[in-house]
Design a protein around this motif. Structure first.
Motif, PDB file in Angstrom:
ATOM      1  N   VAL A 179      30.646  11.595  27.962  1.00  0.00           N
ATOM      2  CA  VAL A 179      29.376  11.597  28.676  1.00  0.00           C
ATOM      3  C   VAL A 179      29.550  10.814  29.971  1.00  0.00           C
ATOM      4  O   VAL A 179      29.924   9.643  29.953  1.00  0.00           O
ATOM      5  CB  VAL A 179      28.253  10.982  27.816  1.00  0.00           C
ATOM      6  CG1 VAL A 179      26.976  10.838  28.641  1.00  0.00           C
ATOM      7  CG2 VAL A 179      27.996  11.839  26.585  1.00  0.00           C
ATOM      8  N   VAL A 180      29.303  11.482  31.072  1.00  0.00           N
ATOM      9  CA  VAL A 180      29.464  10.860  32.380  1.00  0.00           C
ATOM     10  C   VAL A 180      28.133  10.318  32.887  1.00  0.00           C
ATOM     11  O   VAL A 180      28.083   9.287  33.557  1.00  0.00           O
ATOM     12  CB  VAL A 180      30.047  11.870  33.389  1.00  0.00           C
ATOM     13  CG1 VAL A 180      30.231  11.222  34.762  1.00  0.00           C
ATOM     14  CG2 VAL A 180      31.373  12.417  32.881  1.00  0.00           C
ATOM     15  N   GLU A 181      27.065  11.029  32.569  1.00  0.00           N
ATOM     16  CA  GLU A 181      25.738  10.623  33.047  1.00  0.00           C
ATOM     17  C   GLU A 181      24.698  11.016  32.007  1.00  0.00           C
ATOM     18  O   GLU A 181      24.721  12.136  31.495  1.00  0.00           O
ATOM     19  CB  GLU A 181      25.440  11.303  34.388  1.00  0.00           C
ATOM     20  CG  GLU A 181      24.270  10.744  35.147  1.00  0.00           C
ATOM     21  CD  GLU A 181      24.137  11.314  36.562  1.00  0.00           C
ATOM     22  OE1 GLU A 181      23.111  11.038  37.194  1.00  0.00           O
ATOM     23  OE2 GLU A 181      25.063  12.031  37.017  1.00  0.00           O
ATOM     24  N   LYS A 182      23.796  10.107  31.697  1.00  0.00           N
ATOM     25  CA  LYS A 182      22.761  10.344  30.683  1.00  0.00           C
ATOM     26  C   LYS A 182      21.525   9.546  31.057  1.00  0.00           C
ATOM     27  O   LYS A 182      21.615   8.379  31.438  1.00  0.00           O
ATOM     28  CB  LYS A 182      23.244   9.937  29.297  1.00  0.00           C
ATOM     29  CG  LYS A 182      22.190  10.001  28.183  1.00  0.00           C
ATOM     30  CD  LYS A 182      22.797   9.567  26.858  1.00  0.00           C
ATOM     31  CE  LYS A 182      21.747   9.521  25.759  1.00  0.00           C
ATOM     32  NZ  LYS A 182      20.813   8.391  25.929  1.00  0.00           N
ATOM     33  N   PHE A 183      20.342  10.169  30.961  1.00  0.00           N
ATOM     34  CA  PHE A 183      19.115   9.465  31.335  1.00  0.00           C
ATOM     35  C   PHE A 183      17.893  10.187  30.774  1.00  0.00           C
ATOM     36  O   PHE A 183      17.956  11.354  30.391  1.00  0.00           O
ATOM     37  CB  PHE A 183      18.991   9.360  32.861  1.00  0.00           C
ATOM     38  CG  PHE A 183      18.968  10.685  33.578  1.00  0.00           C
ATOM     39  CD1 PHE A 183      17.783  11.339  33.861  1.00  0.00           C
ATOM     40  CD2 PHE A 183      20.166  11.285  33.971  1.00  0.00           C
ATOM     41  CE1 PHE A 183      17.771  12.560  34.528  1.00  0.00           C
ATOM     42  CE2 PHE A 183      20.171  12.515  34.624  1.00  0.00           C
ATOM     43  CZ  PHE A 183      18.967  13.144  34.904  1.00  0.00           C
ATOM     44  N   GLU A 184      16.794   9.444  30.720  1.00  0.00           N
ATOM     45  CA  GLU A 184      15.495  10.016  30.404  1.00  0.00           C
ATOM     46  C   GLU A 184      14.787  10.277  31.730  1.00  0.00           C
ATOM     47  O   GLU A 184      14.478   9.328  32.463  1.00  0.00           O
ATOM     48  CB  GLU A 184      14.660   9.062  29.559  1.00  0.00           C
ATOM     49  CG  GLU A 184      15.170   8.868  28.144  1.00  0.00           C
ATOM     50  CD  GLU A 184      14.282   7.936  27.347  1.00  0.00           C
ATOM     51  OE1 GLU A 184      13.066   7.896  27.640  1.00  0.00           O
ATOM     52  OE2 GLU A 184      14.788   7.241  26.460  1.00  0.00           O
ATOM     53  N   PRO A 185      14.529  11.526  32.093  1.00  0.00           N
ATOM     54  CA  PRO A 185      13.870  11.811  33.368  1.00  0.00           C
ATOM     55  C   PRO A 185      12.506  11.133  33.460  1.00  0.00           C
ATOM     56  O   PRO A 185      11.734  11.157  32.503  1.00  0.00           O
ATOM     57  CB  PRO A 185      13.749  13.337  33.381  1.00  0.00           C
ATOM     58  CG  PRO A 185      14.073  13.787  32.009  1.00  0.00           C
ATOM     59  CD  PRO A 185      14.850  12.746  31.334  1.00  0.00           C
ATOM     60  N   GLY A 186      12.257  10.512  34.591  1.00  0.00           N
ATOM     61  CA  GLY A 186      11.006   9.795  34.788  1.00  0.00           C
ATOM     62  C   GLY A 186      11.078   8.341  34.387  1.00  0.00           C
ATOM     63  O   GLY A 186      10.108   7.603  34.571  1.00  0.00           O
ATOM     64  N   TYR A 187      12.217   7.906  33.856  1.00  0.00           N
ATOM     65  CA  TYR A 187      12.394   6.512  33.439  1.00  0.00           C
ATOM     66  C   TYR A 187      13.748   6.019  33.945  1.00  0.00           C
ATOM     67  O   TYR A 187      14.730   5.971  33.193  1.00  0.00           O
ATOM     68  CB  TYR A 187      12.291   6.399  31.918  1.00  0.00           C
ATOM     69  CG  TYR A 187      12.336   4.966  31.416  1.00  0.00           C
ATOM     70  CD1 TYR A 187      11.382   4.027  31.811  1.00  0.00           C
ATOM     71  CD2 TYR A 187      13.337   4.560  30.545  1.00  0.00           C
ATOM     72  CE1 TYR A 187      11.437   2.720  31.363  1.00  0.00           C
ATOM     73  CE2 TYR A 187      13.394   3.253  30.074  1.00  0.00           C
ATOM     74  CZ  TYR A 187      12.436   2.344  30.496  1.00  0.00           C
ATOM     75  OH  TYR A 187      12.497   1.049  30.042  1.00  0.00           O
ATOM     76  N   PRO A 188      13.840   5.650  35.224  1.00  0.00           N
ATOM     77  CA  PRO A 188      15.120   5.266  35.839  1.00  0.00           C
ATOM     78  C   PRO A 188      15.908   4.193  35.091  1.00  0.00           C
ATOM     79  O   PRO A 188      17.151   4.270  35.073  1.00  0.00           O
ATOM     80  CB  PRO A 188      14.696   4.785  37.241  1.00  0.00           C
ATOM     81  CG  PRO A 188      13.460   5.576  37.528  1.00  0.00           C
ATOM     82  CD  PRO A 188      12.737   5.669  36.211  1.00  0.00           C
ATOM     83  N   PRO A 189      15.271   3.183  34.451  1.00  0.00           N
ATOM     84  CA  PRO A 189      16.084   2.175  33.745  1.00  0.00           C
ATOM     85  C   PRO A 189      16.911   2.730  32.597  1.00  0.00           C
ATOM     86  O   PRO A 189      17.803   2.052  32.094  1.00  0.00           O
ATOM     87  CB  PRO A 189      15.023   1.176  33.233  1.00  0.00           C
ATOM     88  CG  PRO A 189      13.862   1.350  34.148  1.00  0.00           C
ATOM     89  CD  PRO A 189      13.846   2.822  34.472  1.00  0.00           C
ATOM     90  N   SER A 190      16.629   3.956  32.174  1.00  0.00           N
ATOM     91  CA  SER A 190      17.366   4.533  31.047  1.00  0.00           C
ATOM     92  C   SER A 190      18.738   5.067  31.457  1.00  0.00           C
ATOM     93  O   SER A 190      19.557   5.377  30.592  1.00  0.00           O
ATOM     94  CB  SER A 190      16.564   5.685  30.427  1.00  0.00           C
ATOM     95  OG  SER A 190      16.484   6.782  31.328  1.00  0.00           O
TER      96      SER A 190
END
Length: 220
Positions: free
Chosen positions: A110-121
């Motif tokens: 996994v190179v990049e992972k996030f919850e859209p709308g929640y930048p700290p994730s």
């Protein structure tokens, strides 16, 4: 599904995109038998078994996609590891509890992972800057799901339209996937370091636990 339906309007789904793989290869990596798969329109898609999932797979240029709506397994570590091995894969899923996750993996990592709308994730960063591009669209008023789908379309060069999803797609069922095994593959799916959490509320912190850190990547 009505003609006005869009994937971005769905309350829960799982979508993967993998490069240089055929739809048949993709559903096999999900654990389905390509020999029993059939190309049928959405209205003829079989219901997902009580503990299983129905797969709908197709091609978008050099990419293949697979979408699920019930009991999905595309967000498990095993599937993402295998889809991305020797290539790259994108994942977007949303649960009935409104958890939404975007993931980009390359060759089992996994190179990049996030919850859209929640930048700290955000965890990790790729040269494609999916998180930044997604947040830019959200800030301009695009919904988080639509923003992710647009970023994915720009990366692959192909939009996954409603007409494609309604049309004939390779369709198969996985009756009873082993979720425990799918969530803890050997060798494992590798992850970037977790973001600092001390300033995050406890509830958000717990929602980011993943395999190897206490919880599966995706739990519908």
């Amino acid at each position: 599904m009505p003609g006005s339906w869009r994937l971005a309007d769905s309350q829960h789904f799982c979508l993967t995109l993998s490069r240089n793989r055929s739809p048949e290869e993709v559903i096999a990596l999900y654990g389905a038998d390509p020999g029993s798969a059939r190309r049928v329109p959405s209205k003829s898609t079989p219901d997902a078994p009580p503990r299983g999932t129905a797969l709908r797979a197709g091609s978008l240029g050099e990419w293949s996609f697979c979408v699920e709506f019930e009991n999905y397994i595309g967000c498990t570590d095993t599937v993402m590891r295998d889809l991305s091995t020797g290539t790259e894969a994108l994942l977007l899923y949303q649960t009935a509890k409104a958890l939404e996750v975007f993931c980009y993996a390359v060759d089992g990592r996994v190179v990049e992972k996030f919850e859209p709308g929640y930048p700290p994730s955000a965890r990790g960063r790729s040269s494609h800057e999916f998180a930044r591009r997604t947040e830019t669209l959200i800030s301009a008023g695009t919904t988080s799901t639509a923003a992710c789908l647009e970023v994915m379309a720009r990366h692959t060069g192909h939009e996954l339209t409603t007409d494609i999803l309604h049309g004939p797609l390779l369709t198969a069922v996985v009756d009873e996937p082993d979720h425990a095994a799918l969530s803890h593959p050997d060798p494992p799916l590798l992850y970037p370091d977790e973001p600092l959490k001390r300033s995050q509320p406890l509830g958000r912190e717990l929602s980011h636990l993943i395999p190897g850190h206490g919880r599966a990547l995706g739990t519908p």
